[in-house]
Design a protein around this motif. Structure first.
Motif, PDB file in Angstrom:
ATOM      1  N   LYS A  26      31.070  -3.731  -0.642  1.00  0.00           N
ATOM      2  CA  LYS A  26      32.052  -2.742  -0.187  1.00  0.00           C
ATOM      3  C   LYS A  26      32.334  -2.883   1.307  1.00  0.00           C
ATOM      4  O   LYS A  26      33.490  -2.799   1.750  1.00  0.00           O
ATOM      5  CB  LYS A  26      31.553  -1.331  -0.503  1.00  0.00           C
ATOM      6  N   VAL A  29      34.407  -5.997   2.050  1.00  0.00           N
ATOM      7  CA  VAL A  29      35.804  -5.722   1.716  1.00  0.00           C
ATOM      8  C   VAL A  29      36.478  -4.935   2.829  1.00  0.00           C
ATOM      9  O   VAL A  29      37.609  -5.222   3.236  1.00  0.00           O
ATOM     10  CB  VAL A  29      35.882  -4.950   0.376  1.00  0.00           C
ATOM     11  N   SER A  52      36.673  -2.101  -5.809  1.00  0.00           N
ATOM     12  CA  SER A  52      37.218  -2.809  -4.654  1.00  0.00           C
ATOM     13  C   SER A  52      38.708  -3.076  -4.842  1.00  0.00           C
ATOM     14  O   SER A  52      39.508  -2.889  -3.906  1.00  0.00           O
ATOM     15  CB  SER A  52      36.461  -4.130  -4.443  1.00  0.00           C
TER      16      SER A  52
END
Length: 258
Positions: A26, A29, A52
């Motif tokens: 996470k 990203v 995501s």
């Protein structure tokens, strides 16, 4: 303002469905990376990738048994083909089997070594040809357990010591290729193995209190605490750091260095 920027490349996370792996995926990203979420638990990996993508990221999930060398290489190659050049590898896949050395089953011992040590080796080996072209980075997941004794965690402790030594060896060998390799070593983390221990405990409140007290900062790490360190080490902010072990332990090891 200084920001961590992983845009323009792929970060592959083994153990991406676990609490730490999920947090790393996470945060990578959020820093702009494409993500390959790899795990033997494909449903868990799917969930991380789906979340995501829902947030606008480029992400795919891949089933990966890190103990299978051929499978690791095939998944690595497929992820690069689908998602683009590999910028970073994070080896977060790991297992814990407890028990005293006097009665630890050979099967459990071999399984811990196969996942934690062999799995890390397989992932590093498969990533090298991809990272050579991008001058990318590898972060392995260690543990403070590599440095301390344990009444019932000998297999895990041994495996994390081996992962650290492997990380040092890889850092030295791969530096001429401009591939950086570092290790992040957490203390107790409020997730994953700790949650398993809490669920099995007759007194989870006492165990949580004990675990928190082991850290001078007064709490366990969160998965995000670990992810912060990993993503920073992947980034150009850490461009001159290789062959390092970063403790993310709330001061745990201060008590073992006296």
């Amino acid at each position: 303002m200084t920001t961590i920027d992983l845009s323009g490349g792929l970060v592959l996370v083994t153990g991406g469905a676990g609490s730490i792996g999920r947090a790393i995926a996470k945060q990578a990203v959020q820093a702009g990376a494409c993500i390959a979420v790899c795990d033997a638990d494909i449903e868990g990996a799917d969930a991380v990738a789906d979340e995501s993508r829902a947030n606008g990221a480029v992400a795919e999930s891949f089933e990966m048994d890190v103990t299978d060398q051929n499978m690791v290489k095939e998944v690595m190659d497929s992820a690069v083909k689908e998602l683009g050049p590999l910028r970073g590898l994070v080896t977060a896949a790991g297992v814990l089997r407890t028990g005293p050395l006097s009665s630890q089953s050979h099967q459990d011992w071999k399984h811990v070594m196969a996942v934690n040590v062999d799995g890390t080796f397989h992932a590093i080996q498969a990533a090298i040809p991809h990272l050579e072209s991008t001058r990318g980075s590898i972060v392995t997941l260690g543990s403070v357990s590599a440095f301390i004794g344990s009444a019932d965690g000998g297999a895990y402790t041994t495996s994390k010591g081996a992962v650290l030594s492997l990380s040092y060896a890889a850092a030295g060998e791969l530096a001429p290729k401009s591939i950086r390799v570092n290790n992040v070593a957490p203390g107790w983390v409020d997730g994953g193995f700790t949650h398993q221990a809490l669920a099995a405990s007759d007194n989870p409140d006492a165990l949580r209190k004990h675990a928190s007290a082991l850290h001078p900062l007064g709490r366990m790490a969160t998965p995000n605490d670990v992810a912060n360190a990993v993503v920073w080490l992947l980034s150009d902010q850490a461009a001159f750091i290789t062959g390092s072990m970063l403790l993310v332990d709330g001061g745990y090891m201060i008590q073992h260095n006296g």
